[in-house]
Design a protein around this motif. Sequence first.
Motif, mmCIF file in Angstrom:
data_model
loop_
_atom_site.group_PDB
_atom_site.id
_atom_site.type_symbol
_atom_site.label_atom_id
_atom_site.label_comp_id
_atom_site.label_asym_id
_atom_site.label_seq_id
_atom_site.Cartn_x
_atom_site.Cartn_y
_atom_site.Cartn_z
ATOM 1 N N ALA A 102 0.751 -1.124 0.031
ATOM 2 C CA ALA A 102 -0.071 -0.243 0.132
ATOM 3 C C ALA A 102 0.846 1.021 -0.100
ATOM 4 N N PRO A 103 0.938 2.113 -0.872
ATOM 5 C CA PRO A 103 1.826 3.348 -1.020
ATOM 6 C C PRO A 103 1.664 4.362 -0.188
ATOM 7 N N GLN A 104 -0.059 4.103 0.775
ATOM 8 C CA GLN A 104 -0.253 5.018 1.977
ATOM 9 C C GLN A 104 -1.615 4.576 2.445
ATOM 10 N N SER A 105 -2.260 4.733 3.547
ATOM 11 C CA SER A 105 -3.085 4.162 4.414
ATOM 12 C C SER A 105 -4.400 4.173 3.779
ATOM 13 N N GLY A 106 -5.126 3.732 3.651
ATOM 14 C CA GLY A 106 -6.779 4.143 3.266
ATOM 15 C C GLY A 106 -7.300 2.789 3.325
ATOM 16 N N PHE A 107 -8.073 2.741 2.579
ATOM 17 C CA PHE A 107 -9.874 1.106 2.205
ATOM 18 C C PHE A 107 -9.624 0.614 0.611
ATOM 19 N N ILE A 108 -9.605 -0.194 1.099
ATOM 20 C CA ILE A 108 -9.404 -1.504 -0.288
ATOM 21 C C ILE A 108 -10.874 -1.282 -0.954
ATOM 22 N N ASN A 109 -10.693 -0.491 -1.943
ATOM 23 C CA ASN A 109 -11.937 -0.121 -3.127
ATOM 24 C C ASN A 109 -12.233 -1.129 -3.283
ATOM 25 N N LYS A 110 -11.624 -1.901 -4.384
ATOM 26 C CA LYS A 110 -11.578 -2.874 -5.234
ATOM 27 C C LYS A 110 -10.875 -3.842 -5.709
ATOM 28 N N ALA A 111 -11.064 -5.478 -6.321
ATOM 29 C CA ALA A 111 -9.942 -5.594 -6.418
ATOM 30 C C ALA A 111 -10.369 -5.783 -8.134
ATOM 31 N N ILE A 112 -9.291 -4.866 -8.817
ATOM 32 C CA ILE A 112 -9.505 -4.982 -10.137
ATOM 33 C C ILE A 112 -8.982 -6.210 -10.535
ATOM 34 N N GLN A 113 -7.903 -6.806 -10.588
ATOM 35 C CA GLN A 113 -7.635 -8.467 -11.004
ATOM 36 C C GLN A 113 -7.553 -8.822 -10.284
ATOM 37 N N SER A 114 -8.639 -9.796 -9.676
ATOM 38 C CA SER A 114 -9.368 -10.631 -8.909
ATOM 39 C C SER A 114 -8.712 -12.366 -9.444
ATOM 40 N N GLY A 115 -8.272 -13.343 -8.530
ATOM 41 C CA GLY A 115 -8.749 -14.838 -8.438
ATOM 42 C C GLY A 115 -7.437 -15.038 -8.673
ATOM 43 N N LEU A 116 -6.600 -15.783 -9.145
ATOM 44 C CA LEU A 116 -5.562 -16.728 -8.950
ATOM 45 C C LEU A 116 -4.542 -17.431 -9.870
ATOM 46 N N GLY A 117 -3.623 -17.041 -9.972
ATOM 47 C CA GLY A 117 -2.567 -17.312 -11.477
ATOM 48 C C GLY A 117 -3.335 -16.296 -12.501
ATOM 49 N N GLU A 118 -3.434 -15.363 -12.617
ATOM 50 C CA GLU A 118 -4.153 -14.240 -13.776
ATOM 51 C C GLU A 118 -2.856 -13.892 -13.931
ATOM 52 N N THR A 119 -2.449 -13.521 -15.084
ATOM 53 C CA THR A 119 -1.568 -12.429 -15.430
ATOM 54 C C THR A 119 -1.674 -11.471 -16.517
ATOM 55 N N PHE A 120 -0.658 -10.508 -15.492
ATOM 56 C CA PHE A 120 -0.810 -9.735 -16.401
ATOM 57 C C PHE A 120 0.475 -8.563 -16.661
ATOM 58 N N LYS A 121 -0.047 -6.974 -16.962
ATOM 59 C CA LYS A 121 0.805 -6.630 -17.982
ATOM 60 C C LYS A 121 1.533 -5.480 -16.463
ATOM 61 N N GLU A 122 2.619 -4.723 -17.175
ATOM 62 C CA GLU A 122 3.155 -3.828 -16.837
ATOM 63 C C GLU A 122 2.143 -2.100 -16.005
ATOM 64 N N GLY A 123 2.247 -2.242 -15.815
ATOM 65 C CA GLY A 123 1.335 -0.694 -15.746
ATOM 66 C C GLY A 123 0.168 -1.195 -15.645
ATOM 67 N N ASP A 124 -0.720 -2.681 -15.294
ATOM 68 C CA ASP A 124 -1.781 -2.446 -15.191
ATOM 69 C C ASP A 124 -2.178 -2.128 -14.006
ATOM 70 N N ARG A 125 -3.744 -1.838 -13.831
ATOM 71 C CA ARG A 125 -4.120 -1.337 -13.119
ATOM 72 C C ARG A 125 -4.879 -3.008 -12.058
ATOM 73 N N LEU A 126 -4.238 -2.850 -10.449
ATOM 74 C CA LEU A 126 -4.371 -4.227 -9.116
ATOM 75 C C LEU A 126 -5.305 -3.809 -9.001
ATOM 76 N N VAL A 127 -5.721 -3.144 -7.829
ATOM 77 C CA VAL A 127 -6.626 -2.520 -7.057
ATOM 78 C C VAL A 127 -7.069 -1.530 -6.447
ATOM 79 N N GLY A 128 -7.663 -0.581 -5.838
ATOM 80 C CA GLY A 128 -7.538 0.484 -6.046
ATOM 81 C C GLY A 128 -8.410 0.972 -4.635
ATOM 82 N N ILE A 129 -7.445 2.073 -4.388
ATOM 83 C CA ILE A 129 -7.783 2.087 -3.238
ATOM 84 C C ILE A 129 -7.959 3.959 -2.336
ATOM 85 N N MET A 130 -8.646 3.915 -1.401
ATOM 86 C CA MET A 130 -9.157 5.542 -0.983
ATOM 87 C C MET A 130 -8.441 5.368 0.550
#
Length: 450
Positions: A294-322
């Motif tokens: 976490a870059p700063q203290s806050g609440f996890i809003n939404k997991a954009i990339q979910s599950g296990l074994g799912e691949t992603f590219k660099e710069g892809d959004r993983l999770v939203g934080i407030m």
Amino acid sequence: MLNISPNKLNEKVDLSKYKAVKKVFYRTHYKQFNRLLALFFIIAFIVMFLPWTQNITGKGYLTTLKPDQRPQTIQSPIPGRIEKWYVQEGDYVKKGDTILFISEVKSEYFDPNLVERTGQQIRAKSMSVTSYEEKVKALNAQIGALSNERVLKLEQAKNKLIQSRLKVQSDSIDFEAAKTNISIAERQYNRIDQLQKEGLKAVTDVEEKRLKLQETQAKLISQENKLLASENEVINAQVEINRVQAEYTDKISKARSDMYTAQSNQFDSEAQVTKLENAYTNYEMRNSMLYIKAPQSGFINKAIQSGLGETFKEGDRLVGIMPSDYDMAVETFVEPIDLPLIHIGEKVRIQFDGWPAIVFSGWPNVSFGTFGGEVVAIETFISDNGKYRVLLAPDKEDGPWPKDIRVGSGANTMALLEDVPIWFELWRQLNGFPPNYYQPENGIANVKKK
């Protein structure tokens, strides 16, 4: 019924005896109505001179005052595959808490001991650098020794040259003495020969003088040969000096060439060590990036990339934080025609969506449910919606904003301008004129309007 006929029926017929006519023409309530109507017009006339606060309305939404306090998404700077989640949606995380763990998907980073192997390469290359340094030192010592030896050899050759020159001088003196001796021998021989012809000397004396003359001539030739040999030794000594100079110049140049080659290899090894150290640091940092934090203290809003074994590219959004700590602000938009009337420090009334309010746009002091704001930033370039963006912060001189409002909810804003009579505002609205243009003192709007 229109009374346009020349035959006026009401003058000929008495209508007062009819009940319908009595109900219409002989009621007394119209007097009270006329009084009420007159009172209404008097009040409306007085109201026309009451003050009315000109305002600029806008529609916006709640945001945060600082950019780092706004909702954000966490990205991974490297491509990977999701291996494990440590949080769920709605959890509160502190700065530095681990959110999920990912693994590598590029083949060049599959080696689990990549960092250790790179460290071994660095140590090996560092030893190579040390070896080249020692070789450079040895070659420098060799160059110094050759330089000293050249000085000694040159001194020896110069001394030999001096000796040869001195021998040339000695032989030249002997040669001149031999020339003198032969002159004397020739004169003595000539005298003895003359005396012998005159009969004063014997033939034996002539032969002795002739023999002595021949010995003197032989000695002259010998001294001349010695002189030539001495001069040849001088030439040989000069040649020896040049030979020593060339020989040691060649040796020193070769040693310096070897030294420069060793230095070049040393610098190349140092560059490779630096490159390996850079790769070592990159591998260490890349390994640390496998844990998304976490870059700063806050609440996890939404997991954009979910599950296990799912691949992603660099710069892809993983999770939203407030962020948990933020300063509320309102982002509103005004028409381009109203932009010259907005200034930094301008007072604004705000109505939040979902918050009960009774709003009188011309009388903000009697409105209920609105909150004070202040203009802190004005965008200098038009937005995509054709309006200009204005950022509002809470007015410190007004009451605090509600605690239950959330970032993203809507808000209606009213920027307060000058106070004018109601009749002037109605006249302006009917003619489609903009509000009165004014400029605040020192470029910042005053609290009290003109």
